[in-house]
Motif scaffolding. Structure first.
Motif, PDB file in Angstrom:
ATOM      1  N   PHE A 168      41.588 107.866  35.585  1.00  0.00           N
ATOM      2  CA  PHE A 168      41.200 106.786  34.756  1.00  0.00           C
ATOM      3  C   PHE A 168      41.008 105.456  35.446  1.00  0.00           C
ATOM      4  O   PHE A 168      41.996 105.100  36.333  1.00  0.00           O
ATOM      5  CB  PHE A 168      42.150 106.883  33.414  1.00  0.00           C
ATOM      6  N   ASN A 169      40.500 104.688  34.616  1.00  0.00           N
ATOM      7  CA  ASN A 169      40.459 103.056  34.956  1.00  0.00           C
ATOM      8  C   ASN A 169      40.970 102.388  33.585  1.00  0.00           C
ATOM      9  O   ASN A 169      40.481 102.410  32.601  1.00  0.00           O
ATOM     10  CB  ASN A 169      39.048 102.517  35.329  1.00  0.00           C
ATOM     11  N   LEU A 170      42.110 101.758  34.034  1.00  0.00           N
ATOM     12  CA  LEU A 170      42.627 101.000  32.749  1.00  0.00           C
ATOM     13  C   LEU A 170      42.543  99.220  33.074  1.00  0.00           C
ATOM     14  O   LEU A 170      42.883  98.973  34.174  1.00  0.00           O
ATOM     15  CB  LEU A 170      44.242 101.419  32.755  1.00  0.00           C
ATOM     16  N   ILE A 171      41.944  98.918  32.043  1.00  0.00           N
ATOM     17  CA  ILE A 171      41.558  97.415  32.306  1.00  0.00           C
ATOM     18  C   ILE A 171      42.435  96.607  31.343  1.00  0.00           C
ATOM     19  O   ILE A 171      42.444  97.103  30.158  1.00  0.00           O
ATOM     20  CB  ILE A 171      40.120  97.103  31.713  1.00  0.00           C
ATOM     21  N   PHE A 172      43.451  95.833  31.753  1.00  0.00           N
ATOM     22  CA  PHE A 172      44.261  95.081  31.090  1.00  0.00           C
ATOM     23  C   PHE A 172      43.939  93.509  31.308  1.00  0.00           C
ATOM     24  O   PHE A 172      43.963  93.037  32.477  1.00  0.00           O
ATOM     25  CB  PHE A 172      45.658  95.316  31.659  1.00  0.00           C
ATOM     26  N   THR A 173      43.690  93.076  30.181  1.00  0.00           N
ATOM     27  CA  THR A 173      43.343  91.607  30.088  1.00  0.00           C
ATOM     28  C   THR A 173      44.122  90.763  28.967  1.00  0.00           C
ATOM     29  O   THR A 173      43.845  90.436  28.023  1.00  0.00           O
ATOM     30  CB  THR A 173      41.750  91.350  29.837  1.00  0.00           C
ATOM     31  N   PRO A 174      45.381  90.519  29.241  1.00  0.00           N
ATOM     32  CA  PRO A 174      46.387  89.777  28.337  1.00  0.00           C
ATOM     33  C   PRO A 174      46.191  88.240  28.445  1.00  0.00           C
ATOM     34  O   PRO A 174      45.506  87.713  29.303  1.00  0.00           O
ATOM     35  CB  PRO A 174      47.743  89.922  29.055  1.00  0.00           C
ATOM     36  N   ARG A 175      46.314  87.775  27.280  1.00  0.00           N
ATOM     37  CA  ARG A 175      46.080  86.429  27.002  1.00  0.00           C
ATOM     38  C   ARG A 175      47.411  85.582  26.655  1.00  0.00           C
ATOM     39  O   ARG A 175      47.218  84.601  26.391  1.00  0.00           O
ATOM     40  CB  ARG A 175      45.257  85.932  25.628  1.00  0.00           C
ATOM     41  N   LYS A 176      48.300  86.298  26.662  1.00  0.00           N
ATOM     42  CA  LYS A 176      49.805  85.596  26.481  1.00  0.00           C
ATOM     43  C   LYS A 176      50.800  86.483  27.212  1.00  0.00           C
ATOM     44  O   LYS A 176      50.510  87.782  27.352  1.00  0.00           O
ATOM     45  CB  LYS A 176      50.188  85.346  25.077  1.00  0.00           C
ATOM     46  N   PRO A 177      51.975  86.103  27.793  1.00  0.00           N
ATOM     47  CA  PRO A 177      52.804  86.943  28.506  1.00  0.00           C
ATOM     48  C   PRO A 177      53.478  87.803  27.515  1.00  0.00           C
ATOM     49  O   PRO A 177      54.220  87.440  26.595  1.00  0.00           O
ATOM     50  CB  PRO A 177      53.831  85.906  29.250  1.00  0.00           C
ATOM     51  N   PHE A 178      53.965  88.940  28.115  1.00  0.00           N
ATOM     52  CA  PHE A 178      54.530  90.106  27.099  1.00  0.00           C
ATOM     53  C   PHE A 178      55.024  91.231  27.940  1.00  0.00           C
ATOM     54  O   PHE A 178      54.452  91.350  29.218  1.00  0.00           O
ATOM     55  CB  PHE A 178      53.822  90.253  25.786  1.00  0.00           C
ATOM     56  N   ARG A 179      55.765  92.137  27.600  1.00  0.00           N
ATOM     57  CA  ARG A 179      55.926  93.276  28.096  1.00  0.00           C
ATOM     58  C   ARG A 179      56.046  94.521  26.962  1.00  0.00           C
ATOM     59  O   ARG A 179      56.455  94.234  25.947  1.00  0.00           O
ATOM     60  CB  ARG A 179      57.243  93.241  28.683  1.00  0.00           C
ATOM     61  N   ALA A 180      55.151  95.410  27.231  1.00  0.00           N
ATOM     62  CA  ALA A 180      55.126  96.717  26.172  1.00  0.00           C
ATOM     63  C   ALA A 180      54.922  97.888  26.803  1.00  0.00           C
ATOM     64  O   ALA A 180      54.637  98.166  28.210  1.00  0.00           O
ATOM     65  CB  ALA A 180      53.646  96.343  25.398  1.00  0.00           C
ATOM     66  N   HIS A 181      55.199  98.957  26.211  1.00  0.00           N
ATOM     67  CA  HIS A 181      55.002 100.300  26.698  1.00  0.00           C
ATOM     68  C   HIS A 181      54.174 100.976  25.908  1.00  0.00           C
ATOM     69  O   HIS A 181      54.010 101.144  24.659  1.00  0.00           O
ATOM     70  CB  HIS A 181      56.438 100.936  26.542  1.00  0.00           C
ATOM     71  N   ILE A 182      53.163 101.795  26.667  1.00  0.00           N
ATOM     72  CA  ILE A 182      52.297 102.671  26.087  1.00  0.00           C
ATOM     73  C   ILE A 182      52.302 103.989  26.640  1.00  0.00           C
ATOM     74  O   ILE A 182      52.743 104.331  27.794  1.00  0.00           O
ATOM     75  CB  ILE A 182      50.744 102.029  26.028  1.00  0.00           C
ATOM     76  N   THR A 183      51.370 104.909  26.201  1.00  0.00           N
ATOM     77  CA  THR A 183      51.264 106.195  26.599  1.00  0.00           C
ATOM     78  C   THR A 183      49.927 106.857  26.557  1.00  0.00           C
ATOM     79  O   THR A 183      49.213 106.740  25.629  1.00  0.00           O
ATOM     80  CB  THR A 183      52.054 107.213  25.693  1.00  0.00           C
ATOM     81  N   LEU A 184      49.424 107.414  28.061  1.00  0.00           N
ATOM     82  CA  LEU A 184      48.417 107.927  27.950  1.00  0.00           C
ATOM     83  C   LEU A 184      48.378 109.390  27.528  1.00  0.00           C
ATOM     84  O   LEU A 184      49.146 110.057  28.169  1.00  0.00           O
ATOM     85  CB  LEU A 184      47.780 107.718  29.445  1.00  0.00           C
ATOM     86  N   LYS A 185      47.627 109.826  26.769  1.00  0.00           N
ATOM     87  CA  LYS A 185      47.961 111.408  26.234  1.00  0.00           C
ATOM     88  C   LYS A 185      46.474 111.976  26.408  1.00  0.00           C
ATOM     89  O   LYS A 185      45.439 111.654  26.110  1.00  0.00           O
ATOM     90  CB  LYS A 185      48.052 111.194  24.722  1.00  0.00           C
ATOM     91  N   VAL A 186      46.526 113.064  27.037  1.00  0.00           N
ATOM     92  CA  VAL A 186      45.499 113.914  27.525  1.00  0.00           C
ATOM     93  C   VAL A 186      45.689 115.250  26.775  1.00  0.00           C
ATOM     94  O   VAL A 186      46.807 115.892  27.005  1.00  0.00           O
ATOM     95  CB  VAL A 186      45.252 114.238  28.999  1.00  0.00           C
ATOM     96  N   GLU A 187      44.875 115.781  25.942  1.00  0.00           N
ATOM     97  CA  GLU A 187      44.947 117.062  25.269  1.00  0.00           C
ATOM     98  C   GLU A 187      43.793 117.947  25.276  1.00  0.00           C
ATOM     99  O   GLU A 187      42.771 117.453  25.698  1.00  0.00           O
ATOM    100  CB  GLU A 187      44.889 116.408  23.705  1.00  0.00           C
ATOM    101  N   CYS A 188      44.050 119.077  25.649  1.00  0.00           N
ATOM    102  CA  CYS A 188      43.319 120.478  25.605  1.00  0.00           C
ATOM    103  C   CYS A 188      43.648 121.293  24.754  1.00  0.00           C
ATOM    104  O   CYS A 188      44.828 121.789  24.684  1.00  0.00           O
ATOM    105  CB  CYS A 188      43.241 120.836  27.083  1.00  0.00           C
ATOM    106  N   ILE A 189      42.858 121.813  23.758  1.00  0.00           N
ATOM    107  CA  ILE A 189      43.124 122.914  22.803  1.00  0.00           C
ATOM    108  C   ILE A 189      43.414 123.999  23.274  1.00  0.00           C
ATOM    109  O   ILE A 189      44.373 124.836  22.725  1.00  0.00           O
ATOM    110  CB  ILE A 189      41.925 122.887  21.726  1.00  0.00           C
ATOM    111  N   THR A 190      42.916 124.463  24.576  1.00  0.00           N
ATOM    112  CA  THR A 190      43.316 125.668  25.134  1.00  0.00           C
ATOM    113  C   THR A 190      44.440 125.652  25.955  1.00  0.00           C
ATOM    114  O   THR A 190      45.006 126.761  26.235  1.00  0.00           O
ATOM    115  CB  THR A 190      42.192 126.259  25.903  1.00  0.00           C
ATOM    116  N   ASP A 191      44.958 124.567  26.599  1.00  0.00           N
ATOM    117  CA  ASP A 191      45.682 124.477  27.855  1.00  0.00           C
ATOM    118  C   ASP A 191      47.021 123.674  27.421  1.00  0.00           C
ATOM    119  O   ASP A 191      48.095 123.813  28.063  1.00  0.00           O
ATOM    120  CB  ASP A 191      45.422 124.090  28.975  1.00  0.00           C
ATOM    121  N   GLY A 192      47.196 122.787  26.165  1.00  0.00           N
ATOM    122  CA  GLY A 192      48.233 121.796  26.306  1.00  0.00           C
ATOM    123  C   GLY A 192      48.080 120.399  26.033  1.00  0.00           C
ATOM    124  O   GLY A 192      46.887 120.152  25.928  1.00  0.00           O
ATOM    125  N   ILE A 193      48.954 119.727  26.169  1.00  0.00           N
ATOM    126  CA  ILE A 193      48.836 118.132  26.014  1.00  0.00           C
ATOM    127  C   ILE A 193      49.725 117.600  27.221  1.00  0.00           C
ATOM    128  O   ILE A 193      51.159 118.135  27.272  1.00  0.00           O
ATOM    129  CB  ILE A 193      49.773 117.903  24.523  1.00  0.00           C
TER     130      ILE A 193
END
Length: 308
Positions: free
Chosen positions: A81-106
């Motif tokens: 994947f390509n993640l484009i991050f263009t912040p406009r002010k300083p900060f710190r945050a946590h996010i999660t990339l979730k990939v889901e398949c209906i037959t195999d799991g998450i």
């Protein structure tokens, strides 16, 4: 991603798979599907910790699939994947990339976003005009959109407190207007010091930094400046000069202090006593009398006995 995807003898349909972003973050697209799809389908999305964080980062974070690959022997599926991050002010945050398949799991992949302080937009030098006197500089500012945006203006901690900004808060007008007037002032309290501070002007989307420098007053020429105090003594200048005969004054000195640089005649310092002196017959006699250490008198006496 590693899992039991293909088996020992996979079919052509089992090897193929598709990847697309999740269409609805609340309800899955498979809720209304009754049959299992022939091809593997992967959905991906970004999960935020709170709704407020999602609202503030939704326009700053973009994710899309760059490449996909599978290894049948190792039963491995790779999604890049390509993640484009263009912040406009300083900060710190946590996010999660979730990939889901209906037959195999998450699968979930945690991501930490860190936005540091940006570079300064401009350097503002304010020339001082004197101690405890205020000098100001002005500039205009607009928002980056067509709408009014609320803003706050303040100085970062660690700078000198001899600066001020007006107004502290307000609304930035749209970019096609003249803009709001920002006033930055400088009032020094001592000389021979470097004054520095960092000004921040912040909106919900924009974060500007300005480096503020307080400069000493410009030096002034003293050539044509009139003195505030009259140092001329007209009475003394009009008095005629008085001549002093220091030799005569010194000759009148009989005695001085021990510590004085001018030494008078001390008792018993005469080189000749007051006793009578009998001098044989001669044509003439020379007698030296030392009256002072710095003054001597030489006398020539006529022929005949001399009594002193």
């Amino acid at each position: 991603m590693i899992g039991s995807f293909f088996g020992p003898h996979p079919s052509h349909d089992a090897v193929e798979f598709v990847v697309f972003p999740k269409r609805n973050s609340i309800n899955s697209i498979y809720e209304e599907v009754d049959v299992t799809p022939r091809r593997r389908e992967f959905e991906y999305e970004i999960e935020f910790e709170t709704e407020d964080l999602k609202t503030s980062l939704d326009s700053s974070v973009t994710l899309y699939l760059y490449r996909k690959h599978c290894n049948i022997k190792q039963e491995l599926i790779s999604l890049i994947f390509n993640l484009i991050f263009t912040p406009r002010k300083p900060f710190r945050a946590h996010i999660t990339l979730k990939v889901e398949c209906i037959t195999d799991g998450i699968w979930k992949f945690p991501i930490t976003l860190i936005a540091t302080e940006p570079e300064v937009e401009d350097i503002i030098d304010i020339q001082g005009i004197g101690l405890l006197k205020t000098s100001v500089t002005e500039f205009r500012l607009t928002s980056q959109t067509r709408y009014y945006e609320p803003f706050t203006a303040y100085f970062l901690p660690g700078g000198d407190r001899d600066f001020f900004v007006k107004p502290h808060r307000g609304e930035l007008p749209p970019f096609y207007t003249k803009g709001i007037l920002i006033i930055v002032g400088f009032k020094p309290r001592m000389y021979s010091k470097k004054y520095r501070a960092t000004l921040v002007i912040q909106t919900d989307e924009i974060y500007w930094l300005y480096e503020i420098n307080g400069l000493p007053p410009s030096p002034k020429s003293l050539e044509h400046i009139k003195a505030k105090i009259d140092t001329n003594n007209k009475t003394y200048d009009s008095m005629p000069p008085i001549r002093q005969n220091f030799i005569r004054e010194n000759a009148k000195l009989r005695s001085t202090g021990v510590s004085s640089t001018i030494k008078g005649i001390q008792p018993g310092s005469m080189l000749m006593s007051k006793a009578s002196v009998a001098i044989g017959h001669a044509d003439a006699y020379d007698l030296d009398l030392y009256l002072l250490p710095f003054c001597s008198l030489r006398l020539t006496l006529p022929q005949g006995p001399l009594g002193i």
